[in-house]
Write an enzyme that holds these catalytic residues in place. Structure first.
Site, PDB file in Angstrom:
ATOM      1  N   LEU A 185     -11.731  74.369  73.727  1.00 37.57           N
ATOM      2  CA  LEU A 185     -12.069  75.540  72.915  1.00 37.57           C
ATOM      3  C   LEU A 185     -13.555  75.439  72.559  1.00 37.57           C
ATOM      4  CD1 LEU A 185     -11.113  78.123  71.591  1.00 37.57           C
ATOM      5  CD2 LEU A 185     -10.338  76.772  69.614  1.00 37.57           C
ATOM      6  N   HIS A 186     -14.353  76.315  73.131  1.00 37.93           N
ATOM      7  CA  HIS A 186     -15.812  76.153  73.116  1.00 37.93           C
ATOM      8  C   HIS A 186     -16.507  76.714  71.870  1.00 37.93           C
ATOM      9  CE1 HIS A 186     -15.362  74.950  77.324  1.00 37.93           C
ATOM     10  NE2 HIS A 186     -14.749  76.085  77.576  1.00 37.93           N
ATOM     11  N   ASP A 187     -16.583  78.032  71.776  1.00 32.61           N
ATOM     12  CA  ASP A 187     -17.479  78.662  70.793  1.00 32.61           C
ATOM     13  C   ASP A 187     -17.157  78.368  69.325  1.00 32.61           C
ATOM     14  OD1 ASP A 187     -17.884  81.642  72.858  1.00 32.61           O
ATOM     15  OD2 ASP A 187     -18.903  79.704  72.889  1.00 32.61           O
TER      16      ASP A 187
END
Ligand code: RIB
Ligand code: CA
Length: 313
Positions: free
Chosen positions: A241-243
Site C-alpha cells: 500500500l503505497h501512497d
C-alpha cells in the site's frame, strides 16, 4: 493543536484515495486543496475521482484543481491494469456533483505557498511530479518557502514496479522528478523500499470493512480491487500500500525509519529511465538531497489508517 497545512498533488488511484481520506479525517492536518495530475489514469478521471473522494468524506470545502494532463516531455503512461478503467474501481461511488475549482492547479500551488507564511505549507505528492516540477520552474522561490515535499516514489532495495529499475510515479515523468530532486526543496521520499512492507492482508482489509461506515466499506472495496494485480505479481499475503505512507509520515513519522542520502534521477537511459539512483551507502560525495525512508512498522501504519478512516461518514 496547531494544524499543519498541506496540499495534495495526486492521481487517484485507490491508494491515493486512502491517503487523501486519511488526511481529510485527521484534525492535525489542514488540507488546503487537492491538485490532480495525469498518471494512473488520464487527468479527466483523476479529477473526477478526487471530487468523488471529497464528497465521500463530506469535505467538499476542500477545493480540487485540475493540473497537468501529460508529462513534461514524455508520452503519458497509465496504469488501468492496476486501478481499473475508472482508476477507482472497487466501490460504487456516485458521479461527483461538485466541479473542479477554477484555475490551473500549478497556479494554485504557487499562489497558496506564496500567500502563506514561509515554512507553513507541506506539499504531499502521490503521483508523477509534473505539476510540482512546473510549479518549481515557474516559481523557484517556493522551494525555500515550502515546509517540505513528502512524496511517494522511487525504489532502491526493491528495484522498480513498472520496469525492473523504475517505480511508476518517477517513470511516468522522469524529467519532472529530476527537476524536483535538484530543486533544493526539503524532500522526504517514501519509496517502494518501505511501501512494500505495508501489505494489505485480508485481515487488514476486513478491519476497514468492519468499521461499518461508508468510507470504511469503500476503502475495503478499493483495496480488494487494486490488490489483485500485485498479489499475483509478488505472491505475498497482501499487496503493498503505497501512497498512504505519505499521510502516515505526516501524522506519525516515528512509524518510519530512514536517512538523509543523495538521490539522482536517470532521465536519458532507455533501459533505466526513471531509476532513482539512491546513494544509500554513501559511496559518492554527491550532496544529500532527500530523507529516504527504508522501513516502517506495518501494524502501527494500518492501525492509524483504520482508526482515521473510522472517523469519516
Ligand atoms: O508505484 C506506486 C505509485 O504509482 C502510487 O502512487 C500509485 O498510486 C501509482 O500512482
Ligand atoms: Ca498515486
Amino acid at each position: 493543536m496547531d494544524k499543519r497545512a498541506v496540499i495534495f498533488d495526486t492521481d487517484p488511484g485507490q491508494d491515493d484515495a486512502v491517503a487523501i481520506l486519511t488526511a481529510l479525517a485527521s484534525p492535525e492536518l489542514d488540507v488546503l486543496g487537492i491538485v490532480t495530475v495525469a498518471g494512473n489514469i488520464p487527468l479527466s478521471l483523476t479529477t473526477r475521482n478526487a471530487l468523488r473522494l471529497v464528497e465521500l468524506a463530506g469535505r467538499t470545502d476542500v477545493p480540487v484543481y485540475r493540473g497537468s494532463d501529460r508529462p513534461l516531455r514524455r508520452s503519458l503512461v497509465t496504469a488501468e491494469h492496476v486501478h481499473g478503467e475508472t482508476g477507482l474501481d472497487g466501490p460504487d461511488l456516485p458521479e461527483p456533483q461538485t466541479l473542479p475549482a477554477k484555475g490551473h492547479g500549478v497556479d494554485f500551488l504557487i499562489e497558496t505557498v506564496r500567500s502563506r507564511p514561509a515554512g507553513s505549507v507541506t506539499l504531499l505528492a502521490l503521483g508523477p511530479l509534473t505539476n510540482v516540477a512546473l510549479a518549481l520552474a515557474k516559481a523557484p522561490d517556493i522551494a525555500e518557502r515550502l515546509a517540505g515535499l513528502v512524496l511517494m516514489g522511487g525504489g532502491y532495495f526493491e528495484g522498480g514496479n513498472i520496469t525492473p529499475t523504475a517505480e511508476f510515479n518517477i517513470y511516468v515523468d522522469p524529467d519532472a522528478a529530476a527537476i524536483v530532486f535538484g530543486s533544493g526543496v526539503k524532500l522526504t521520499v517514501l519509496p517502494l523500499d518501505v511501501t512494500h512492507k505495508m501489505r494489505s492482508t485480508k485481515e487488514r482489509i476486513e478491519a476497514f470493512r468492519s468499521l461499518g461506515n461508508n468510507s470504511g466499506k469503500a476503502v475495503a472495496a478499493m483495496l480488494s480491487f487494486s490488490e489483485r494485480f500485485d498479489v499475483e505479481k509478488y505472491d505475498w499475503e497482501g499487496a503493498p500500500l503505497h501512497d498512504p505512507c505519505v499521510t502516515a509520515f505526516m501524522l506519525q513519522p516515528e512509524i518510519f525509519q530512514g536517512r538523509e542520502i543523495n538521490v539522482e534521477i536517470e532521465t536519458e537511459s532507455v533501459l533505466c529511465r526513471g531509476m532513482t539512483v539512491a546513494d544509500y551507502w554513501g559511496v559518492t560525495d554527491r550532496p544529500k538531497n532527500a530523507f529516504w525512508v527504508r522501513s516502517g512498522d506495518s501494524d502501527r501504519f494500518y492501525a492509524l489508517l483504520t482508526e482515521r478512516i473510522g472517523r469519516l461518514p
